[in-house]
Each structure stands twice: as structure tokens, then as C-alpha cells.
Write a protein that holds these residues in place. Sequence first.
Motif, mmCIF file in Angstrom:
data_model
loop_
_atom_site.group_PDB
_atom_site.id
_atom_site.type_symbol
_atom_site.label_atom_id
_atom_site.label_comp_id
_atom_site.label_asym_id
_atom_site.label_seq_id
_atom_site.Cartn_x
_atom_site.Cartn_y
_atom_site.Cartn_z
ATOM 1 N N ILE A 12 0.951 -1.389 -0.170
ATOM 2 C CA ILE A 12 -0.332 -0.465 -0.486
ATOM 3 C C ILE A 12 1.274 1.492 0.426
ATOM 4 C CG2 ILE A 12 -0.625 0.544 2.247
ATOM 5 C CD1 ILE A 12 -3.044 0.415 1.390
ATOM 6 N N PHE A 13 1.788 1.116 0.484
ATOM 7 C CA PHE A 13 2.932 2.352 0.992
ATOM 8 C C PHE A 13 2.604 2.622 -1.024
ATOM 9 C CE2 PHE A 13 4.314 1.284 4.757
ATOM 10 C CZ PHE A 13 3.221 2.179 5.442
ATOM 11 N N LEU A 14 3.498 1.313 -1.833
ATOM 12 C CA LEU A 14 4.345 1.358 -3.318
ATOM 13 C C LEU A 14 2.965 2.361 -4.004
ATOM 14 C CD1 LEU A 14 6.168 0.773 -5.106
ATOM 15 C CD2 LEU A 14 4.894 -1.194 -5.530
ATOM 16 N N ILE A 18 3.586 5.922 -5.776
ATOM 17 C CA ILE A 18 2.919 5.619 -7.552
ATOM 18 C C ILE A 18 2.094 7.117 -7.752
ATOM 19 C CG2 ILE A 18 2.152 4.845 -10.209
ATOM 20 C CD1 ILE A 18 3.806 2.647 -8.287
ATOM 21 N N GLY A 19 1.240 6.991 -6.933
ATOM 22 C CA GLY A 19 0.029 7.954 -6.854
ATOM 23 C C GLY A 19 0.157 9.235 -6.811
ATOM 24 N N ALA A 20 1.229 9.386 -5.404
ATOM 25 C CA ALA A 20 1.784 10.878 -4.734
ATOM 26 C C ALA A 20 2.271 11.687 -6.560
ATOM 27 C CB ALA A 20 2.297 10.781 -3.533
ATOM 28 N N TYR A 58 8.106 10.120 1.543
ATOM 29 C CA TYR A 58 7.550 9.448 2.424
ATOM 30 C C TYR A 58 7.097 7.837 2.470
ATOM 31 C CZ TYR A 58 5.313 8.124 6.584
ATOM 32 O OH TYR A 58 4.363 7.852 7.976
ATOM 33 N N SER A 59 6.252 7.666 1.347
ATOM 34 C CA SER A 59 5.790 6.250 1.512
ATOM 35 C C SER A 59 6.384 5.682 0.413
ATOM 36 C CB SER A 59 4.407 6.375 0.151
ATOM 37 O OG SER A 59 3.082 7.402 0.938
#
Length: 131
Positions: A12-14, A18-20, A58-59
Motif C-alpha cells: 500500500i506504501f508503493l 506511485i499515486g503521489a 515518505y511512502s
Amino acid sequence: MKSLLLDSPLKIFLLDAIGAIITALILGIVFTTFQEYIGMPREILISLSLIAVVFCIYSFSCFFMLKRNWKPFLKAIAIANLLYCVATTVLIIALSHQLTIVGLLYFMGEIIVIGFLVYFEFLVLNRIKNS
């Protein structure tokens, strides 16, 4: 997708990273170039883009560096994403008179997409807490 995120919570961090980065590129490059078609002031687009860059760093850092004790970090980004949605909603309301239809649709869509991400982040946190 739901089971993939629940079975591999670090992914979920990945997804978040990617979305960010996509958000940062759209806001910081595309929308600042074509600002008149969006209606959101350039300074705000740049600020939102920089926030997305911070979320991305961060993510990605969490995804690559955390092996355990990732729950507080996931909770932090979930809350940050939620606050980003609240801030974007406030901006939409405050600047509704100058946003174009394209700008309004983009930002509403962004809130929906990030809202689903926040839902999954809290779902993962609750699943781990309850297991």
C-alpha cells in the motif's frame, strides 16, 4: 486488489507513492503549464504538488525501508492523505468561482481516488489490529 493489499500491507506504501508522484507531475508540470484551463492559482498548484512529492518520498521510504513496525507509518500517511483531501475540498469551495469544469472534475476525482486509498489504508490497519 483489496486482497492483494490486505495480504501484503507494505504494498500500500508503493501504491501511495506511485499515486503521489503522478499527482505531483500532473499538478506541478501539466496543470501549471495549462493553468488557465484549470482555474486553480499557480501558487496553489505548486504547493499541492510539493505536498505530493513529500508524500511520495515518505511512502517510497516506508516501502523500501520498513520490514516491521510499519503500522504507525501507515496510519500517518492515511491521516496525511485524509487531510490532503480535506484541504483540497476547502480549496474547491473557496475557489469555486474561478475553477473551470476541467479543474473541478480533476480535483473531485482526485479526492475520490485518494479517499479509496485512505479507505484501504484504514482497512489494512484494522485488519492487522483485529488479527
